[in-house]
Each structure stands twice: as C-alpha cells, then as structure tokens.
Write an enzyme that holds these catalytic residues in place. Structure first.
Site, mmCIF file in Angstrom:
data_model
loop_
_atom_site.group_PDB
_atom_site.id
_atom_site.type_symbol
_atom_site.label_atom_id
_atom_site.label_comp_id
_atom_site.label_asym_id
_atom_site.label_seq_id
_atom_site.Cartn_x
_atom_site.Cartn_y
_atom_site.Cartn_z
ATOM 1 N N HIS A 68 0.841 -1.188 0.000
ATOM 2 C CA HIS A 68 0.000 0.000 0.000
ATOM 3 C C HIS A 68 0.881 1.244 0.000
ATOM 4 C CE1 HIS A 68 0.813 0.134 4.340
ATOM 5 N NE2 HIS A 68 0.244 1.328 4.408
ATOM 6 N N HIS A 70 1.579 5.502 1.063
ATOM 7 C CA HIS A 70 1.371 6.571 2.042
ATOM 8 C C HIS A 70 1.427 7.904 1.309
ATOM 9 C CE1 HIS A 70 2.571 4.471 6.097
ATOM 10 N NE2 HIS A 70 1.533 3.905 5.510
ATOM 11 N N ASP A 81 -0.382 -0.391 10.704
ATOM 12 C CA ASP A 81 0.401 -1.198 9.760
ATOM 13 C C ASP A 81 1.056 -2.369 10.468
ATOM 14 O OD1 ASP A 81 -0.095 0.344 7.482
ATOM 15 O OD2 ASP A 81 1.613 1.654 7.847
ATOM 16 N N CYS A 133 -12.274 -0.373 20.066
ATOM 17 C CA CYS A 133 -12.654 -0.844 21.403
ATOM 18 C C CYS A 133 -12.799 -2.362 21.448
ATOM 19 C CB CYS A 133 -13.911 -0.142 21.899
ATOM 20 S SG CYS A 133 -15.382 -0.341 20.879
ATOM 21 N N HIS A 204 -20.031 1.189 21.766
ATOM 22 C CA HIS A 204 -18.746 1.325 22.446
ATOM 23 C C HIS A 204 -18.680 0.289 23.555
ATOM 24 C CE1 HIS A 204 -15.051 3.021 23.892
ATOM 25 N NE2 HIS A 204 -15.574 3.363 25.053
ATOM 26 N N HIS A 216 -10.657 1.240 27.915
ATOM 27 C CA HIS A 216 -11.453 1.357 26.697
ATOM 28 C C HIS A 216 -10.717 2.195 25.657
ATOM 29 C CE1 HIS A 216 -13.523 5.426 27.809
ATOM 30 N NE2 HIS A 216 -12.425 5.293 28.498
#
Length: 260
Positions: A68, A70, A81, A133, A204, A216
């Site tokens: 990929h 950038h 990544d 989360c 969440h 969290h």
C-alpha cells in the site's frame, strides 16, 4: 523484489494519488508479479482489500506480500500497519507518494515483516476495525486470560446505517452473557455503552478492570484507563460476562489498514 514488480507498484501508487493504493505481490509459476487491487475503503485515510480481491489473487498464484502507499507521508509503518502485518502473516511493502510540480511521484520504499509486535493496551492509536474498542477487548482477554475471542467484520460507522446492532448480536457469539444491571461488575466484564448512535444501539465497549476502573478505546483517542462513573455509567446499556464459547465464529475480515 525485482525491478519490474517495483515499477508496477510505483506506477499504481502514483495513479491512485491522493488516495492510498493497495495490492498484492504473488508468485505465478516461479515468477513474481504485482496484482493491483481496488481500494474498497470509504474515505481517503486508509485502504481495504476486499475478501473477493484477495481470493482472486490467490487463484492466480501464491500471495507473498501486501502493498500500500502513504500519500504525502513517510513510508514508515503506522501502529495499524504493524498490527495488520502481524495479522496477515506476510511482509508489507509501503511506498511514499508526493505531489511534485503538480504530478504524483513515488519515492521512499519500505518493507516490514511480522516480528511479534503487539500494540500496548494503553496509549494505542485508534483505527476502526484494526485498533478499536473491540480489538482492545480481544487483546486484553488474550494477554490476561489466554482466551482468543473471535473477530468480526466491522464496517465503518455500522452504528449509523439504520439497521446494525453489531455488539448486542456479536458478544453472545463470542461467549458473553448479559448480567443483571443492578449487580456490580467484576474484573473482565464487558460494559456496553451507547455514544451518538443513530441506530440507538450500543456502539462502544469497555473492560472493567476492578477498583472502579475501565479500559477502553474511544474513536479518535488513545486507549486509556478511566474511572467508571458519571458519564460512562449514564451511557451504559449492558454488562456482559464471559462464560465461554461452545462454537466458533469464522473471521471474514478483509485485509485492512486504517490511518496510513
């Protein structure tokens, strides 16, 4: 990597600018080949190789690397990544693309490989579907209890699509059951919360650590430990406890990387 493959990668990266390009390096009858893939992600800050595109590449030959770009950023791996490279079990090639004199030009090229990297539980960056989360909960259970929870395909903003209720449906499949709301949570319990969800469903989740603390990972923030009280209790919709999973859930998550 042979010169022809590298040239094909650079050309593809330039043609996709300012979006991230993505593709796969395969081996066909002993010869290396680059297979460009469509970036199926929504938005310009990440890439997604669909399961179908990956399967099509596998039909052609053996996949040996993920590629990929950038755009306007160094070809150094982001935290996402590194995590995604580990999950893929393959080397990842990253190419930087900049606009020079009005034209996109591919430059710096970097390669990473699986090395056992695991993102820290506290302070990790947020990339939905990779470091979010639910990923944090999976990693906590793997590290603290040696339990491997299933992964689930999570489309961007599923909580606003008018129909999805991913957490209410998904956590029972992962071996969790709802606890009576009036009972105090125990260490390892999952707390489901609802934050600006157009579907009016929990979107969440946090791990209860004990002593009034939760772990969290909010969208757009680093993962953190916080006191479970006030706002967090107000938006709580359910408390779940792990009881084990008598079945398995197939992980159909596509090759994905978010946030560069």
């Amino acid at each position: 990597m042979i010169k022809k493959t590298l040239g094909a990668i650079r050309a593809h990266a330039e043609s996709c600018y300012p979006r991230e390009c993505c593709g796969l390096v395969i081996v066909v009858k002993g010869k290396e080949r680059y297979v460009p893939c469509e970036n199926a992600a929504v938005g310009d800050e990440h890439f997604l190789i669909s399961c179908e595109a990956y399967a099509n590449a596998e039909d052609l030959g053996q996949v040996i690397a993920v590629v990929h770009s950038h755009p306007n950023m160094p070809a150094q791996p982001s935290e996402a990544d590194l995590v995604s490279c580990e999950a893929s079990g393959l080397p990842w090639h990253i190419v930087r693309v900049d606009q020079i004199d009005g034209n996109p030009v591919a430059g710096e090229f970097n390669t990473i490989a699986p090395s056992g990297y695991c993102a820290p539980l506290v302070g990790r960056q947020f990339f939905h579907g990779i470091l979010d989360c639910y990923t944090l909960i999976r990693d906590w259970y793997q590290i603290e209890r040696g339990i491997t929870l299933p992964d689930f395909k999570r489309s961007d903003e599923w909580w606003n699509d008018g129909q999805s209720d991913l957490y209410t449906q998904g956590f029972p499949l992962a071996g969790f059951e709802i606890r009576p709301h009036e009972q105090e949570p125990e260490q390892g319990d999952v707390i489901l919360m609802q934050i600006r969800s157009k579907n009016s469903v929990p979107n969440h989740a946090a791990i209860y650590l004990g002593d009034g603390l939760i772990l969290h990972h909010l969208h757009g923030r680093l993962s953190s430990r916080d006191v479970y009280g006030g706002y967090w209790q107000e938006i709580t919709r359910a408390v779940l406890r792990y009881r084990g999973n008598d079945g398995s859930s197939e992980n159909d998550t596509a090759v994905r990387q978010a946030g560069g």
